[in-house]
Design a protein around this motif. Structure first.
Motif, PDB file in Angstrom:
ATOM      1  N   THR A   1       0.817  -1.218   0.000  1.00 30.47           N
ATOM      2  CA  THR A   1       0.000   0.000   0.000  1.00 30.47           C
ATOM      3  C   THR A   1       0.848   1.264   0.000  1.00 30.47           C
ATOM      4  O   THR A   1       0.356   2.329  -0.338  1.00 30.47           O
ATOM      5  CB  THR A   1      -0.953   0.025   1.214  1.00 30.47           C
ATOM      6  OG1 THR A   1      -0.172  -0.120   2.407  1.00 30.47           O
ATOM      7  CG2 THR A   1      -1.975  -1.096   1.118  1.00 30.47           C
TER       8      THR A   1
ATOM      9  N   SER B   1      -4.837  -2.388 -13.479  1.00 29.54           N
ATOM     10  CA  SER B   1      -6.223  -2.721 -13.137  1.00 29.54           C
ATOM     11  C   SER B   1      -6.768  -1.727 -12.115  1.00 29.54           C
ATOM     12  O   SER B   1      -6.017  -1.145 -11.331  1.00 29.54           O
ATOM     13  CB  SER B   1      -6.305  -4.144 -12.579  1.00 29.54           C
ATOM     14  OG  SER B   1      -5.681  -4.213 -11.312  1.00 29.54           O
ATOM     15  N   LYS B   2      -8.072  -1.553 -12.131  1.00 28.45           N
ATOM     16  CA  LYS B   2      -8.714  -0.631 -11.179  1.00 28.45           C
ATOM     17  C   LYS B   2      -8.487  -1.075  -9.742  1.00 28.45           C
ATOM     18  O   LYS B   2      -8.427  -0.248  -8.842  1.00 28.45           O
ATOM     19  CB  LYS B   2     -10.201  -0.495 -11.498  1.00 28.45           C
ATOM     20  CG  LYS B   2     -10.441   0.269 -12.775  1.00 28.45           C
ATOM     21  CD  LYS B   2     -11.898   0.494 -13.065  1.00 28.45           C
ATOM     22  CE  LYS B   2     -11.968   1.268 -14.380  1.00 28.45           C
ATOM     23  NZ  LYS B   2     -13.294   1.509 -14.837  1.00 28.45           N
ATOM     24  N   GLU B   3      -8.329  -2.385  -9.543  1.00 27.11           N
ATOM     25  CA  GLU B   3      -8.057  -2.903  -8.192  1.00 27.11           C
ATOM     26  C   GLU B   3      -6.687  -2.445  -7.689  1.00 27.11           C
ATOM     27  O   GLU B   3      -6.448  -2.404  -6.493  1.00 27.11           O
ATOM     28  CB  GLU B   3      -8.117  -4.434  -8.163  1.00 27.11           C
ATOM     29  CG  GLU B   3      -9.467  -5.035  -8.477  1.00 27.11           C
ATOM     30  CD  GLU B   3      -9.768  -5.076  -9.984  1.00 27.11           C
ATOM     31  OE1 GLU B   3      -8.848  -5.313 -10.784  1.00 27.11           O
ATOM     32  OE2 GLU B   3     -10.931  -4.860 -10.342  1.00 27.11           O
ATOM     33  N   LYS B   4      -5.782  -2.129  -8.621  1.00 28.25           N
ATOM     34  CA  LYS B   4      -4.439  -1.692  -8.224  1.00 28.25           C
ATOM     35  C   LYS B   4      -4.254  -0.182  -8.404  1.00 28.25           C
ATOM     36  O   LYS B   4      -3.130   0.292  -8.454  1.00 28.25           O
ATOM     37  CB  LYS B   4      -3.382  -2.447  -9.028  1.00 28.25           C
ATOM     38  CG  LYS B   4      -3.164  -3.865  -8.575  1.00 28.25           C
ATOM     39  CD  LYS B   4      -1.921  -4.407  -9.228  1.00 28.25           C
ATOM     40  CE  LYS B   4      -1.530  -5.741  -8.664  1.00 28.25           C
ATOM     41  NZ  LYS B   4      -0.252  -6.210  -9.230  1.00 28.25           N
ATOM     42  N   LYS B   5      -5.326   0.553  -8.460  1.00 27.42           N
ATOM     43  CA  LYS B   5      -5.225   2.008  -8.601  1.00 27.42           C
ATOM     44  C   LYS B   5      -4.378   2.604  -7.477  1.00 27.42           C
ATOM     45  O   LYS B   5      -3.642   3.566  -7.679  1.00 27.42           O
ATOM     46  CB  LYS B   5      -6.618   2.650  -8.623  1.00 27.42           C
ATOM     47  CG  LYS B   5      -6.587   4.152  -8.795  1.00 27.42           C
ATOM     48  CD  LYS B   5      -7.981   4.757  -8.842  1.00 27.42           C
ATOM     49  CE  LYS B   5      -7.879   6.273  -9.009  1.00 27.42           C
ATOM     50  NZ  LYS B   5      -9.195   6.893  -9.024  1.00 27.42           N
ATOM     51  N   TYR B   6      -4.443   2.007  -6.300  1.00 25.98           N
ATOM     52  CA  TYR B   6      -3.668   2.508  -5.159  1.00 25.98           C
ATOM     53  C   TYR B   6      -2.159   2.487  -5.443  1.00 25.98           C
ATOM     54  O   TYR B   6      -1.412   3.266  -4.861  1.00 25.98           O
ATOM     55  CB  TYR B   6      -4.000   1.728  -3.884  1.00 25.98           C
ATOM     56  CG  TYR B   6      -3.502   0.299  -3.870  1.00 25.98           C
ATOM     57  CD1 TYR B   6      -2.250  -0.017  -3.338  1.00 25.98           C
ATOM     58  CD2 TYR B   6      -4.285  -0.739  -4.375  1.00 25.98           C
ATOM     59  CE1 TYR B   6      -1.796  -1.322  -3.318  1.00 25.98           C
ATOM     60  CE2 TYR B   6      -3.838  -2.046  -4.356  1.00 25.98           C
ATOM     61  CZ  TYR B   6      -2.598  -2.329  -3.831  1.00 25.98           C
ATOM     62  OH  TYR B   6      -2.145  -3.617  -3.810  1.00 25.98           O
TER      63      TYR B   6
END
Length: 182
Positions: free
Chosen positions: A15, A91-96
């Motif tokens: 993160t 991916s949108k899941e890895k935008k962070y």
């Protein structure tokens, strides 16, 4: 050995920990784990600042190949995050991940680090307007690296590894052959 940077490819996606120094430490960890000596490090695009910073403090490198990026770690705008996500580059899941890269970015000149690098360095630049390495930045490499070869690949932009040409691979192979002769 090919390495995916943290948060990209199959690498873990923490993160936080996306600063220049975090990425340099990742390169160091791969080199140590792989027990490499007398090797060549090649970096492309945003990997170039990490490679410059790494090469400035590691003496077991034989050569360095830097592909189409200036000798600067950039302050990344928020618009880059949106572009990367909107274009499906992550991916949108890895935008962070890209948010972490953007948040931890700082404008850092790497000219002082370049001046400490004494091994052979190959700079490869795209020959079209889409190249991210502009002539004024090429001049910085010329001025700050004592043992530099600069090659421009015509008819390609930032994507030096375009499937329409294998010129980039030929340039890299010739450079590595010269290094091996030494």
């Amino acid at each position: 050995i090919s390495m995916s940077l943290r948060g990209r490819g199959n690498s873990t996606s923490p993160t936080d920990g996306y600063s220049l120094n975090d990425h340099v430490q990742d390169i160091n960890n791969v080199v140590l784990h792989s027990q490499l000596n007398d090797y060549c490090l090649m970096a492309y695009s945003m990997g170039v600042p990490y490679a410059i910073k790494f090469a400035a403090t590691h003496t077991n490198l034989k050569a360095l190949i830097l592909c189409d990026y200036p000798p600067t770690y950039p302050l990344i705008p928020q618009s880059w995050v949106n572009h990367v996500v909107d274009h499906g580059l992550i991916s949108k899941e890895k935008k962070y991940v890209v948010e972490g890269i953007q948040k931890e970015s700082r404008q850092i000149s790497l000219l002082a680090e370049l001046s400490t690098i004494k091994i052979p360095v190959l700079i490869i630049k795209g020959g079209t307007e889409q190249s991210l390495l502009h002539n004024d930045e090429v001049d910085k490499y010329r001025h700050h690296v004592s043992n530099v070869t600069i090659t421009e690949i015509a008819n390609v932009g930032h994507n030096l590894f375009d499937s329409k040409t294998n010129e980039t691979f030929k340039v890299i192979q010739q450079f590595l052959e010269q290094i091996d002769v030494r």
